[in-house]
Design a protein around this motif. Structure first.
Motif, mmCIF file in Angstrom:
data_model
loop_
_atom_site.group_PDB
_atom_site.id
_atom_site.type_symbol
_atom_site.label_atom_id
_atom_site.label_comp_id
_atom_site.label_asym_id
_atom_site.label_seq_id
_atom_site.Cartn_x
_atom_site.Cartn_y
_atom_site.Cartn_z
ATOM 1 N N SER A 54 19.530 9.221 -2.745
ATOM 2 C CA SER A 54 19.536 8.162 -1.595
ATOM 3 C C SER A 54 18.123 7.670 -1.161
ATOM 4 N N TYR A 55 18.147 6.475 -0.936
ATOM 5 C CA TYR A 55 16.656 5.819 -0.847
ATOM 6 C C TYR A 55 16.243 6.337 0.700
ATOM 7 N N LYS A 56 16.630 7.127 1.586
ATOM 8 C CA LYS A 56 16.205 7.720 2.033
ATOM 9 C C LYS A 56 14.238 8.960 1.843
ATOM 10 N N ILE A 57 14.357 8.671 0.683
ATOM 11 C CA ILE A 57 13.344 10.090 0.679
ATOM 12 C C ILE A 57 12.204 8.807 0.421
ATOM 13 N N ARG A 58 12.393 7.901 0.376
ATOM 14 C CA ARG A 58 11.232 6.489 0.127
ATOM 15 C C ARG A 58 10.429 6.825 2.145
ATOM 16 N N GLY A 59 11.594 6.768 2.809
ATOM 17 C CA GLY A 59 11.317 6.566 4.791
ATOM 18 C C GLY A 59 10.386 7.645 5.108
ATOM 19 N N ALA A 60 11.569 8.567 4.813
ATOM 20 C CA ALA A 60 10.817 10.182 5.174
ATOM 21 C C ALA A 60 9.033 11.037 4.688
ATOM 22 N N GLY A 71 8.212 2.685 4.487
ATOM 23 C CA GLY A 71 8.649 3.496 2.788
ATOM 24 C C GLY A 71 9.884 2.401 2.866
ATOM 25 N N GLN A 72 10.801 2.553 3.407
ATOM 26 C CA GLN A 72 12.010 1.832 3.231
ATOM 27 C C GLN A 72 11.659 0.635 2.381
ATOM 28 N N GLY A 73 11.329 0.212 2.791
ATOM 29 C CA GLY A 73 10.323 -1.943 2.466
ATOM 30 C C GLY A 73 10.174 -1.213 0.937
ATOM 31 N N ALA A 81 9.153 9.323 -5.517
ATOM 32 C CA ALA A 81 10.620 8.380 -5.604
ATOM 33 C C ALA A 81 10.930 7.901 -6.807
ATOM 34 N N GLN A 82 11.439 8.266 -7.844
ATOM 35 C CA GLN A 82 11.428 7.261 -9.116
ATOM 36 C C GLN A 82 11.755 5.912 -9.394
ATOM 37 N N SER A 126 1.198 -0.954 0.076
ATOM 38 C CA SER A 126 -0.285 -0.055 -0.144
ATOM 39 C C SER A 126 0.894 0.903 0.022
ATOM 40 N N ALA A 127 1.824 1.364 1.046
ATOM 41 C CA ALA A 127 2.685 2.270 0.789
ATOM 42 C C ALA A 127 3.743 2.793 -0.361
ATOM 43 N N ARG A 128 3.795 1.344 -1.359
ATOM 44 C CA ARG A 128 4.438 1.574 -2.501
ATOM 45 C C ARG A 128 3.379 2.555 -3.025
ATOM 46 N N GLN A 129 2.758 2.847 -3.102
ATOM 47 C CA GLN A 129 1.851 3.958 -4.319
ATOM 48 C C GLN A 129 1.639 4.923 -3.978
ATOM 49 N N ILE A 130 1.454 5.528 -2.796
ATOM 50 C CA ILE A 130 2.521 6.310 -1.879
ATOM 51 C C ILE A 130 3.861 6.710 -1.987
ATOM 52 N N VAL A 131 4.647 6.525 -2.073
ATOM 53 C CA VAL A 131 5.934 6.609 -1.957
ATOM 54 C C VAL A 131 6.485 7.364 -3.350
ATOM 55 N N ALA A 132 5.665 5.918 -4.819
ATOM 56 C CA ALA A 132 5.435 6.480 -5.853
ATOM 57 C C ALA A 132 5.272 7.661 -6.282
ATOM 58 N N ARG A 133 5.264 8.380 -5.987
ATOM 59 C CA ARG A 133 4.704 9.904 -6.127
ATOM 60 C C ARG A 133 5.869 11.130 -6.225
#
Length: 417
Positions: free
Chosen positions: A60-66, A165-167, A29-30, A20-27
């Protein structure tokens, strides 16, 4: 890893939550590329894929979790703003996410933070306040700021939303390389590996198979091995490391519980190993990777990984100060036996400098720096000291240069930087 008590099982996020989080993070994180490495495959003895999160937005990946953590704040919390503390990647991730979500961000950074990281964080729109000379002081300042202003503190790794988010990176890897057998992940506080391990272990189980998760820490800041041995997150005294992005003295509480359940092995790498890995990535893969992001490759080059099968290595970040890069390249060349610094005592008479340079040239090596002095402790009045910095092609060529000088009657001594 040892079995864990039943009460800690809930620390592992559900696969459905990560999906579910993946859809939000995709806004924000490329999807980042995943590329093969023939060189590392030859070293490891099996296929190696590099997951290029160093090419992610903000580096870096940090944008995902933040971003995922901040997207879940209530409207009232968003009006209060957010605060964070970081020496680099987390700061940029929070600043970028705050800008995208229309939230005011205040970031505390140490006084000695690299200028490119400081400027990038400001360019994303955050208010940056400099405090102290270590990460601990900005962390305290951020906590005090949150308590006095009501701003929401965004932790770098120890929060369920950050872990979820990092997941999302783990799910992306599964889409790109569904048949991988091992994944190698850098560890600092544990946010990235706890999220990715949660995703890939559950996704693999749903497919009826298993995958192996290996974490890598810098030897000078390796809090997880003693913590896992003790069975509780334990603070250690860290030493200076070029991998400042993973220099964390104590594991995150939630992260520790997930890691001891899901991570199969944790290894450590030296400063020389990390420098060598950065150099290999530059030369062989044409990739700029920061020290913390290169530790997985360092573990392969150091022979720390075995029986891995098809392996994915996460390159977690590419934010490296150019001045540090310059030093790391020199260190990496030395660690690869391609850079040699020698000290030679010479009789103080004309032609000696030219003769030593000629011998090095005859050995097909290249002198890149010379220090020639008559002043030094323990020197005779009739002596001068010569310090030569020489480029060589590897261990055999390095030994050949030294031997040629000895055959000519000189006594070269290796200088360790």
């Amino acid at each position: 890893m040892p079995e864990t008590p039943a009460q800690t099982v809930s620390a592992i996020p559900d696969l459905a939550d990560i999906e579910s989080a993946r859809q939000i993070v995709a806004r924000v994180a490329q999807p980042t590329p995943i590329e093969t490495s023939r060189f590392l495959a030859e070293v490891l003895g099996s296929d190696v894929l590099l997951k290029l999160e160093n090419l992610q937005r903000t580096g870096s990946y940090k944008i995902r979790g933040a971003y995922y953590r901040m997207s879940r704040l209530s409207a009232e919390e968003k009006t209060r703003g957010v605060v964070a503390a970081s020496a680099g990647n987390h700061a940029q991730g929070v600043a970028f996410a705050a800008r995208e979500l229309g939230i005011k961000a205040t970031i505390f950074m140490p006084l000695g933070v690299a200028l490119p990281k400081l400027q990038a964080t400001r360019d994303y729109g955050a208010d940056v306040l400099l405090r102290g000379h270590t990460v601990e002081e900005p962390l305290r300042a951020a906590a005090e700021y949150a308590a006095t202003t009501g701003a929401v503190l965004i932790p770098p790794f120890d929060h369920p939303d950050v872990i979820v988010g990092q997941g999302t990176l783990g799910l992306e890897i599964f889409d790109q390389a569904p048949d991988f057998e091992t994944i190698i992940i850098p560890i600092g506080g544990g946010g990235l590996i706890s999220g990715v391990a949660s995703a890939v272990k559950q996704r693999a189980a749903a497919d009826g198979r298993q995958v192996r998760v290996i974490g890598v820490q810098a030897a000078n800041a390796a809090a997880y091995p003693p913590s896992l041995e003790a069975g509780v997150a334990t603070e250690i005294r860290t030493s200076a490391t070029i991998a400042d992005g993973i220099a964390v003295a104590k594991p995150g509480i939630l992260n520790f519980e997930i890691i001891r359940q899901l991570v199969d092995e944790i290894v450590t790498v030296s400063e020389a190993d990390i420098a060598r890995a950065i150099l290999v990535l530059l030369e062989r893969a044409k990739l700029v990777v920061e020290p913390a992001g290169a530790v997985g490759v360092a573990a392969i080059l150091a022979g720390q990984i075995s029986n891995a099968g098809k392996t994915v290595v996460i390159l977690s970040g590419g934010n490296i100060d150019p001045l540090l890069m310059q030093r790391v390249i020199s260190h990496g060349l030395a660690a690869s036996d391609r850079y040699l610094k020698l000290r030679i005592m010479l009789p103080d008479r004309p032609g000696q400098l030219a003769r030593t340079s000629e011998i090095v040239a005859e050995a097909n090596a290249n002198v890149i720096e010379v220090l020639h002095t008559r002043h030094g402790g323990g020197m005779q009045l009739s002596e001068v000291e010569l310090e030569l910095s020489v480029e060589t092609r590897g261990p055999e060529h390095r030994a050949e240069v030294v031997e040629k000088l000895r055959e000519a009657g000189y006594d070269p001594r290796l200088v360790l930087d």
